[in-house]
Design an enzyme around this catalytic site. Structure first.
Site, PDB file in Angstrom:
ATOM      1  N   PHE A 121       0.822  -1.213   0.000  1.00  0.00           N
ATOM      2  CA  PHE A 121       0.000   0.000   0.000  1.00  0.00           C
ATOM      3  C   PHE A 121       0.857   1.264   0.000  1.00  0.00           C
ATOM      4  O   PHE A 121       0.376   2.355  -0.297  1.00  0.00           O
ATOM      5  CB  PHE A 121      -0.989  -0.008   1.171  1.00  0.00           C
ATOM      6  N   LYS A 122       2.145   1.122   0.321  1.00  0.00           N
ATOM      7  CA  LYS A 122       3.046   2.278   0.333  1.00  0.00           C
ATOM      8  C   LYS A 122       3.065   2.996  -1.031  1.00  0.00           C
ATOM      9  O   LYS A 122       3.298   4.194  -1.100  1.00  0.00           O
ATOM     10  CB  LYS A 122       4.467   1.853   0.693  1.00  0.00           C
TER      11      LYS A 122
END
Ligand code: PLP
Length: 455
Positions: free
Chosen positions: A108-109
C-alpha cells in the site's frame, strides 16, 4: 489553509514548505489549520482518480492549481495494474477486504509514495531546485520510494538496507532499478545501523551544504492525504449509512488517514487498530499508559515498531490541539519511554478506536483459515487484520485493509499453507534482471564519501 505543528499550534507554514521539510524543527508533526469537509454524496460514481482529486485538493489548493493536480494524479495511478486501482473484495454479507497492492512494488506504500514522487517532481520543476532523498529500509518503504522517484530530474535517491538481511524479492525490487539517480547501499550491519547513519547524516552540515536533504518516511503529510482517498473510495463503493475499518498498524500512518477521513465528514463508526506482538498502541489505548518495550521480530515485519510516530498527531487532536500539553507529553515520553496519558485524552481516543494484538500463531492460522474458508490468500500483515474481521460482529459493513501482496512474504505463506504464493508476472521477471548496488562497511564516513562522490 496553512499548516501548524503538533508542538506549536501558532506556526503558519505553506503546503510546499511542509512537503520539503517533513518534520517540523520543533520536533512536532504538521497538521492543517482546519479540516475541510467533503460532501461524500458528490463523490458517487466517480473514478478512483476523480475521488483522489476531490479529497486531496483542499489541502494544497494554495500551492497547486486544480488542473496541475489532475495531471499529477493521472500520472500517479496510471501504472497501477488494476482498473479499479483499489478493488473491494466481498468475503461474506458485510465483511470486505480492500486490496491495496496494485502499485509497482505491491504494497500500500505505493498509493502514497507514487503521489509524493510526482508532487516533488512538479515543485522541483517549477522552483528549479534540486534535492537528495536519503532513507533506511527494512523492506517495503525503500522499494516503493525508489520506484516513485526513479528517473526524476534533479532528484537523487540513496537508500540503505542491511546487507543480506532482507528478502530476495525485497532486494531485487530495489537493486534492479538501474536509473542513474537511484543509489542502493547494502550496509554491512543491521537495520538499526542503517537508520543510525541516516539520522546522523541529516544533521551533517558538510553534506547539507552540498545538497538539500529530504526524507520519505511516513511522517510526511503528503503521504497521509493520499491514503485518505481509499477510505472515501470504499465508502462510496459500499453505499451504506456507516462503515468500519480494520487497519494493520505500525507507524500509525494508515489508520490515522482513516481518522482524517472521519474528520472530513466520512461516517466511520469504528476504527480497529491491529498490532502484532509489538503491541504498544494496543496497550496504550487499553491502559492509558504509553510504555516502550523492545522491538520483537514477527511475521509482519513492517509492523515491528515501538514508537509509532504518527500517534502524536492523534494525541494532538484528542487534546483539543493543545500543543503545549503535547510538547510536555512527548518530551517526557522520549526521555523515559513511559508516560501516563491524561484521562480526557484517552477517553476521546477510545470513542472511535478499538485495538487488538495478534500473535504469530494467530497470523499463520488466519492465513490458513481464510484460504480454506473463503479461498482468500493474504499476506501476514493483512492476516492480522483478517483475524479481527473474522470475529467481529457489527451491523455495519466492515472493511479490512490488505496491505501487501502475499507473494512478497513467500516463506510465511509456505509455512501457513504448505504452498508457494504465486508471484505476479511483474515480480517474477525481476529474477532475470541486472542488479546495481554498492556494499559498504558500517561506517558513516564511508557512506558519506560515497554519497558526495555520486551527487
Ligand atoms: C507500512 C506497512 C504497514 C504499517 O503501516 P503504518 O502506516 O506504518 O501503520 C503494514 N503492512 C505493510 C505491508 C506495510 O508495508
Amino acid at each position: 489553509m496553512h499548516y501548524l505543528s503538533t508542538r506549536n499550534k501558532n506556526k503558519k507554514e505553506s503546503f510546499v514548505n511542509i512537503l520539503y521539510e517533513g518534520l517540523s524543527k520543533d520536533g512536532g508533526l504538521y497538521l492543517p489549520s482546519s479540516w475541510p469537509l467533503i460532501p461524500y454524496e458528490t463523490l458517487k460514481n466517480k473514478s478512483y482518480k476523480e475521488v483522489a482529486h476531490d479529497v486531496i485538493y483542499p489541502f494544497l489548493k494554495d500551492d497547486i492549481d486544480a488542473d496541475s493536480l489532475v495531471t499529477i494524479i493521472d500520472k500517479t495511478y496510471e501504472n497501477f495494474h488494476h482498473k479499479e486501482v483499489a478493488p473491494l473484495v466481498k468475503l461474506n454479507k458485510n465483511k470486505y477486504v480492500l486490496e491495496l497492492f496494485y502499485g509497482p512494488t505491491f504494497s500500500f506504500k505505493d498509493y502514497a509514495l507514487q503521489f509524493l514522487g510526482n508532487l516533488f517532481d512538479y515543485f522541483i520543476k517549477n522552483n528549479k531546485n534540486n534535492i537528495t532523498f536519503l532513507g533506511a529500509t527494512s523492506g517495503d518503504t525503500g522499494s516503493a520510494a525508489i520506484n516513485a522517484l526513479k528517473g526524476k530530474k534533479n532528484i537523487q535517491v540513496f537508500i540503505l538496507h542491511p546487507y543480506e538481511k532482507i528478502s530476495k524479492v525485497q532486494r531485487l525490487q530495489m537493486t534492479t532499478v538501474l536509473d542513474n539517480n537511484i543509489h542502493n547501499i547494502a550496509l554491512k550491519g543491521n537495520f538499526d545501523d542503517c537508520q543510525r547513519i541516516v539520522k546522523k547524516l541529516f544533521l551533517d552540515n558538510d553534506l547539507q551544504n552540498k545538497t538539500p536533504l529530504s526524507a520519505v518516511n511516513s511522517i510526511n503529510w503528503a503521504r497521509l492525504i493520499a491514503q485518505v482517498v481509499y477510505y472515501f473510495w470504499s465508502y462510496i463503493k459500499l453505499d451504506q449509512k456507516k462503515i468500519n475499518f480494520i487497519v494493520p498498524t505500525g507507524n500509525f500512518g494508515n489508520v490515522f488517514s482513516a481518522r482524517i477521513a472521519k474528520y472530513m465528514g466520512l461516517p466511520i463508526e469504528q476504527l480497529h487498530i491491529v498490532t502484532n506482538a509489538n503491541d504498544i498502541l494496543h496497550r496504550t489505548i487499553n491502559e492509558g499508559r504509553m510504555f516502550l518495550n523492545k522491538v520483537e521480530k514477527t511475521y509482519s515485519p513492517s509492523m515491528d515498531i515501538q514508537i509509532s510516530s504518527n500517534f502524536e498527531r492523534q494525541l494532538f487532536e484528542s487534546a483539543n490541539r493543545d500543543s503545549d500539553l503535547i510538547n510536555k507529553i512527548m518530551l517526557s515520553f522520549l526521555k523515559t519511554g513511559d508516560e501516563v496519558l491524561p484521562d480526557n485524552l484517552i477517553k476521546d481516543i477510545r470513542l472511535i478506536y478499538n485495538s487488538h494484538s495478534v500473535s504469530n500463531t494467530e497470523t499463520l492460522n488466519t492465513i490458513r483459515k481464510f484460504t480454506n474458508k473463503y479461498n482468500y490468500l493474504s499476506d501476514p500483515h493483512t492476516a492480522t487484520g483478517l483475524s479481527v474481521l473474522e470475529n467481529l460482529i457489527s451491523e455495519n459493513p466492515t472493511v479490512s485493509l490488505a496491505c501487501a501482496h502475499p507473494a512478497k512474504f513467500g516463506n510465511v505463506i509456505k509455512a501457513a499453507t504448505g504452498k508457494e504464493a504465486k508471484l505476479p508476472s511483474q515480480i517474477d521477471n525481476i529474477f532475470d534482471k541486472e542488479e546495481k548496488m554498492v556494499i559498504l562497511d558500517n561506517d558513516i564516513q564511508i557512506v558519506k564519501n560515497h554519497i558526495i562522490d555520486c551527487i
